[in-house]
Motif scaffolding. Structure first.
Motif, PDB file in Angstrom:
ATOM      1  N   TYR A 269       0.842  -1.184   0.000  1.00  0.00           N
ATOM      2  CA  TYR A 269       0.000   0.000   0.000  1.00  0.00           C
ATOM      3  C   TYR A 269       0.884   1.245   0.000  1.00  0.00           C
ATOM      4  CZ  TYR A 269      -3.823  -3.200   0.755  1.00  0.00           C
ATOM      5  OH  TYR A 269      -4.729  -4.221   0.598  1.00  0.00           O
ATOM      6  N   VAL A 270       0.754   2.011  -1.061  1.00  0.00           N
ATOM      7  CA  VAL A 270       1.657   3.132  -1.313  1.00  0.00           C
ATOM      8  C   VAL A 270       1.198   4.354  -0.536  1.00  0.00           C
ATOM      9  CG1 VAL A 270       2.681   4.578  -3.099  1.00  0.00           C
ATOM     10  CG2 VAL A 270       2.080   2.195  -3.617  1.00  0.00           C
ATOM     11  N   LYS A 271       2.129   4.997   0.139  1.00  0.00           N
ATOM     12  CA  LYS A 271       1.814   6.214   0.878  1.00  0.00           C
ATOM     13  C   LYS A 271       1.785   7.413  -0.067  1.00  0.00           C
ATOM     14  CE  LYS A 271       3.829   4.664   5.261  1.00  0.00           C
ATOM     15  NZ  LYS A 271       4.830   4.943   6.323  1.00  0.00           N
ATOM     16  N   TYR A 272       0.918   8.340   0.231  1.00  0.00           N
ATOM     17  CA  TYR A 272       0.817   9.574  -0.548  1.00  0.00           C
ATOM     18  C   TYR A 272       0.321  10.674   0.380  1.00  0.00           C
ATOM     19  CZ  TYR A 272      -4.081   8.056  -0.731  1.00  0.00           C
ATOM     20  OH  TYR A 272      -5.339   7.638  -0.393  1.00  0.00           O
ATOM     21  N   GLU A 273       0.487  11.912  -0.034  1.00  0.00           N
ATOM     22  CA  GLU A 273       0.085  13.019   0.822  1.00  0.00           C
ATOM     23  C   GLU A 273      -1.429  13.142   0.863  1.00  0.00           C
ATOM     24  OE1 GLU A 273       0.142  17.069  -1.550  1.00  0.00           O
ATOM     25  OE2 GLU A 273       2.098  16.088  -1.706  1.00  0.00           O
ATOM     26  N   GLU A 274      -1.939  13.608   1.987  1.00  0.00           N
ATOM     27  CA  GLU A 274      -3.380  13.778   2.141  1.00  0.00           C
ATOM     28  C   GLU A 274      -3.842  15.032   1.413  1.00  0.00           C
ATOM     29  OE1 GLU A 274      -5.226  13.035   5.927  1.00  0.00           O
ATOM     30  OE2 GLU A 274      -3.362  12.203   6.738  1.00  0.00           O
ATOM     31  N   GLY A 275      -5.131  15.090   1.166  1.00  0.00           N
ATOM     32  CA  GLY A 275      -5.706  16.267   0.519  1.00  0.00           C
ATOM     33  C   GLY A 275      -7.013  15.914  -0.150  1.00  0.00           C
ATOM     34  N   MET A 276      -7.957  16.864  -0.146  1.00  0.00           N
ATOM     35  CA  MET A 276      -9.251  16.654  -0.777  1.00  0.00           C
ATOM     36  C   MET A 276      -9.149  16.979  -2.266  1.00  0.00           C
ATOM     37  SD  MET A 276     -11.207  15.504   1.541  1.00  0.00           S
ATOM     38  CE  MET A 276     -12.819  15.686   0.781  1.00  0.00           C
ATOM     39  N   PRO A 277      -9.583  16.072  -3.143  1.00  0.00           N
ATOM     40  CA  PRO A 277      -9.457  16.322  -4.579  1.00  0.00           C
ATOM     41  C   PRO A 277     -10.104  17.619  -5.035  1.00  0.00           C
ATOM     42  CG  PRO A 277      -9.990  14.024  -4.183  1.00  0.00           C
ATOM     43  CD  PRO A 277     -10.089  14.713  -2.856  1.00  0.00           C
ATOM     44  N   LEU A 278     -11.306  17.931  -4.542  1.00  0.00           N
ATOM     45  CA  LEU A 278     -11.977  19.156  -4.990  1.00  0.00           C
ATOM     46  C   LEU A 278     -11.217  20.391  -4.539  1.00  0.00           C
ATOM     47  CD1 LEU A 278     -14.338  20.434  -6.467  1.00  0.00           C
ATOM     48  CD2 LEU A 278     -15.636  20.375  -4.323  1.00  0.00           C
ATOM     49  N   THR A 279     -10.676  20.367  -3.332  1.00  0.00           N
ATOM     50  CA  THR A 279      -9.865  21.498  -2.869  1.00  0.00           C
ATOM     51  C   THR A 279      -8.648  21.675  -3.757  1.00  0.00           C
ATOM     52  OG1 THR A 279     -10.576  21.130  -0.587  1.00  0.00           O
ATOM     53  CG2 THR A 279      -8.577  22.438  -0.916  1.00  0.00           C
ATOM     54  N   ARG A 280      -7.983  20.590  -4.084  1.00  0.00           N
ATOM     55  CA  ARG A 280      -6.789  20.665  -4.929  1.00  0.00           C
ATOM     56  C   ARG A 280      -7.145  21.125  -6.344  1.00  0.00           C
ATOM     57  NH1 ARG A 280      -2.782  17.042  -2.370  1.00  0.00           N
ATOM     58  NH2 ARG A 280      -1.886  16.460  -4.381  1.00  0.00           N
ATOM     59  N   GLU A 281      -8.301  20.685  -6.842  1.00  0.00           N
ATOM     60  CA  GLU A 281      -8.745  21.113  -8.168  1.00  0.00           C
ATOM     61  C   GLU A 281      -8.990  22.622  -8.191  1.00  0.00           C
ATOM     62  OE1 GLU A 281     -11.959  19.306 -11.147  1.00  0.00           O
ATOM     63  OE2 GLU A 281     -12.893  20.381  -9.463  1.00  0.00           O
ATOM     64  N   LEU A 282      -9.698  23.128  -7.186  1.00  0.00           N
ATOM     65  CA  LEU A 282     -10.011  24.549  -7.164  1.00  0.00           C
ATOM     66  C   LEU A 282      -8.773  25.396  -6.866  1.00  0.00           C
ATOM     67  CD1 LEU A 282     -13.506  24.367  -5.465  1.00  0.00           C
ATOM     68  CD2 LEU A 282     -13.006  25.063  -7.818  1.00  0.00           C
ATOM     69  N   GLU A 283      -7.863  24.879  -6.082  1.00  0.00           N
ATOM     70  CA  GLU A 283      -6.580  25.577  -5.899  1.00  0.00           C
ATOM     71  C   GLU A 283      -5.850  25.697  -7.232  1.00  0.00           C
ATOM     72  OE1 GLU A 283      -5.373  24.437  -1.274  1.00  0.00           O
ATOM     73  OE2 GLU A 283      -4.786  23.108  -2.914  1.00  0.00           O
ATOM     74  N   HIS A 284      -5.929  24.653  -8.037  1.00  0.00           N
ATOM     75  CA  HIS A 284      -5.284  24.684  -9.354  1.00  0.00           C
ATOM     76  C   HIS A 284      -5.963  25.703 -10.263  1.00  0.00           C
ATOM     77  CE1 HIS A 284      -2.911  23.149 -12.688  1.00  0.00           C
ATOM     78  NE2 HIS A 284      -4.010  22.945 -13.395  1.00  0.00           N
ATOM     79  N   PHE A 285      -7.286  25.776 -10.226  1.00  0.00           N
ATOM     80  CA  PHE A 285      -8.025  26.767 -11.013  1.00  0.00           C
ATOM     81  C   PHE A 285      -7.606  28.184 -10.611  1.00  0.00           C
ATOM     82  CE2 PHE A 285     -12.293  28.987 -11.766  1.00  0.00           C
ATOM     83  CZ  PHE A 285     -12.041  29.199 -13.122  1.00  0.00           C
ATOM     84  N   ILE A 286      -7.533  28.425  -9.319  1.00  0.00           N
ATOM     85  CA  ILE A 286      -7.103  29.736  -8.824  1.00  0.00           C
ATOM     86  C   ILE A 286      -5.686  30.045  -9.302  1.00  0.00           C
ATOM     87  CG2 ILE A 286      -6.485  31.016  -6.723  1.00  0.00           C
ATOM     88  CD1 ILE A 286      -8.845  29.503  -5.355  1.00  0.00           C
ATOM     89  N   HIS A 287      -4.805  29.049  -9.205  1.00  0.00           N
ATOM     90  CA  HIS A 287      -3.416  29.217  -9.660  1.00  0.00           C
ATOM     91  C   HIS A 287      -3.369  29.569 -11.143  1.00  0.00           C
ATOM     92  CE1 HIS A 287       0.879  28.376 -10.191  1.00  0.00           C
ATOM     93  NE2 HIS A 287       0.534  27.593 -11.206  1.00  0.00           N
ATOM     94  N   CYS A 288      -4.179  28.907 -11.940  1.00  0.00           N
ATOM     95  CA  CYS A 288      -4.176  29.161 -13.386  1.00  0.00           C
ATOM     96  C   CYS A 288      -4.706  30.556 -13.701  1.00  0.00           C
ATOM     97  CB  CYS A 288      -4.997  28.103 -14.106  1.00  0.00           C
ATOM     98  SG  CYS A 288      -4.240  26.455 -14.080  1.00  0.00           S
ATOM     99  N   ILE A 289      -5.710  31.007 -12.957  1.00  0.00           N
ATOM    100  CA  ILE A 289      -6.204  32.378 -13.150  1.00  0.00           C
ATOM    101  C   ILE A 289      -5.106  33.384 -12.835  1.00  0.00           C
ATOM    102  CG2 ILE A 289      -7.822  34.118 -12.296  1.00  0.00           C
ATOM    103  CD1 ILE A 289      -9.847  31.886 -11.845  1.00  0.00           C
ATOM    104  N   GLU A 290      -4.379  33.121 -11.758  1.00  0.00           N
ATOM    105  CA  GLU A 290      -3.337  34.060 -11.325  1.00  0.00           C
ATOM    106  C   GLU A 290      -2.128  34.068 -12.258  1.00  0.00           C
ATOM    107  OE1 GLU A 290      -3.970  34.008  -6.474  1.00  0.00           O
ATOM    108  OE2 GLU A 290      -2.713  32.465  -7.416  1.00  0.00           O
ATOM    109  N   THR A 291      -1.742  32.915 -12.767  1.00  0.00           N
ATOM    110  CA  THR A 291      -0.500  32.792 -13.546  1.00  0.00           C
ATOM    111  C   THR A 291      -0.738  32.719 -15.048  1.00  0.00           C
ATOM    112  OG1 THR A 291      -0.533  30.371 -13.447  1.00  0.00           O
ATOM    113  CG2 THR A 291       0.560  31.541 -11.628  1.00  0.00           C
ATOM    114  N   ARG A 292      -1.994  32.495 -15.473  1.00  0.00           N
ATOM    115  CA  ARG A 292      -2.382  32.262 -16.879  1.00  0.00           C
ATOM    116  C   ARG A 292      -1.774  30.964 -17.409  1.00  0.00           C
ATOM    117  NH1 ARG A 292      -6.514  34.450 -16.164  1.00  0.00           N
ATOM    118  NH2 ARG A 292      -6.989  34.328 -18.412  1.00  0.00           N
ATOM    119  N   GLU A 293      -1.458  30.064 -16.517  1.00  0.00           N
ATOM    120  CA  GLU A 293      -0.938  28.752 -16.889  1.00  0.00           C
ATOM    121  C   GLU A 293      -2.070  27.889 -17.428  1.00  0.00           C
ATOM    122  OE1 GLU A 293       0.400  25.033 -14.152  1.00  0.00           O
ATOM    123  OE2 GLU A 293       1.547  26.885 -13.863  1.00  0.00           O
ATOM    124  N   ASN A 294      -1.771  27.058 -18.427  1.00  0.00           N
ATOM    125  CA  ASN A 294      -2.782  26.161 -18.975  1.00  0.00           C
ATOM    126  C   ASN A 294      -3.146  25.091 -17.939  1.00  0.00           C
ATOM    127  OD1 ASN A 294      -4.401  25.431 -21.288  1.00  0.00           O
ATOM    128  ND2 ASN A 294      -3.161  23.573 -21.422  1.00  0.00           N
TER     129      ASN A 294
END
Length: 318
Positions: A269-294
């Motif tokens: 069983y592989v360890k990975y960092e915790e985090g809610m997918p929807l939170t991470r998705e919306l953080e990415h959306f915010i990041h893309c708005i701020e940086t204009r990254e695709n």
């Protein structure tokens, strides 16, 4: 200043977006065709409820998350883009490839961020699975299969394939790095003219094969993606508890003279960092708005998913 984001659509999934964006400090307003519902939710979160027709021209809104019935996504996304808004559109972004292509082209022509809500691409277990594949832990990929089954939800416009499969298709496309060269679909309708059970079979240009099974009329829930490589196999099972969601199997299969032999190994069983997918998705959306990254889940991916859904859809008599 953080991007100011509105949510259009205050239903079940829209409410999740609203709550998450509020926690991220980016929620500016909410909107819904049922304005009374929008007002109730706006009051709960201390923001403004904006009428749908007024939402697109508001200068104090930078981006809009759209969680609407799928048949409305294309129309509303085009209105938002034409008024200079960045958009995150829930899956599917349209009901035809042509409408999806028009949305994505409009976003490119207007310099707008266009992101699709393929939330499982942001699940930390799947992100870890992608790392294992990229570093060669599984060897050469041979086969991918996904099962997403359960009871409900039932829609008048979308069958089980269109409602359930986009998440898995987005993950499969990420793992293979290309669209399938062949798609074969099978479907069974038992309640009305829409498939309640759907199978897709794939062949990819790089030799990978795969299948997907989606059902909205199964008495148990299954959310499992399996990846078979030349060195090992991995399973992302979202029904398992956090510490068991991603399993690596170092099974071995080899040829001995004229016979196949194999050895089985217990799952690691592989360890990975915790985090809610929807939170991470919306953080990415915010990041893309701020940086204009695709965005990681951009419009081109959404079009690819729609092409597969269209190719694999089985039509039944009304």
């Amino acid at each position: 200043m953080a991007p100011r984001i509105a949510v259009l659509g205050c239903g079940y999934w829209g409410s999740n977006h609203i709550r998450t964006l509020k926690g991220l400090g980016a929620l500016q307003a909410v909107s819904d065709a049922d304005h009374a519902r929008a007002e109730r939710i706006a009051k709960e979160h201390g923001v403004e409820a904006v009428a749908v027709d007024d939402l697109f021209t508001r200068s104090d809104i930078d981006g809009i998350v759209m969680a609407l019935p799928a048949q409305l996504h294309a129309q509303m996304a085009m209105r938002a883009i034409a008024n200079g808004k960045d958009v995150l559109v829930e899956k599917p972004i349209a009901l035809t490839v042509e409408d999806a292509e028009a949305e994505v082209k409009a976003a490119k022509d207007n310099g707008r961020i266009f992101m699709v809500g393929h939330v499982l691409r942001f699940h930390p277990a799947f992100e870890k699975l992608m790392e294992l594949v990229k570093c060669g832990e599984l060897g050469e990929l041979r086969y991918i299969h996904s099962h997403r089954v359960g009871l409900g939800k039932f829609h008048n416009e979308n069958d089980a394939l269109w409602d359930l499969a986009p998440h898995d298709l987005s993950m499969i496309l990420a793992l293979t790095g290309c669209e399938p060269s062949e798609v074969h679909g099978e479907g069974t309708a038992t309640l009305d003219h829409l498939s309640d059970f759907a199978h897709l079979h794939f062949k990819f240009p790089n030799g990978i094969r795969g299948h997907l099974f989606a059902s909205r009329l199964t008495p148990y829930r299954e959310r499992r993606l399996s990846v078979v490589g030349s060195k090992a196999m991995a399973v992302f099972d979202d029904m398992e508890p956090f510490e068991r969601k991603l399993a690596l199997y170092n099974h071995k299969v080899w040829r001995n003279n004229n016979a196949w032999e194999f050895s089985m190994a217990e799952p690691d069983y592989v360890k990975y960092e915790e985090g809610m997918p929807l939170t991470r998705e919306l953080e990415h959306f915010i990041h893309c708005i701020e940086t204009r990254e695709n965005p990681r889940t951009d419009g081109e991916e959404a079009i690819s998913v729609l092409r597969i859904l269209t190719a694999g859809t089985v039509k039944h008599d009304s």
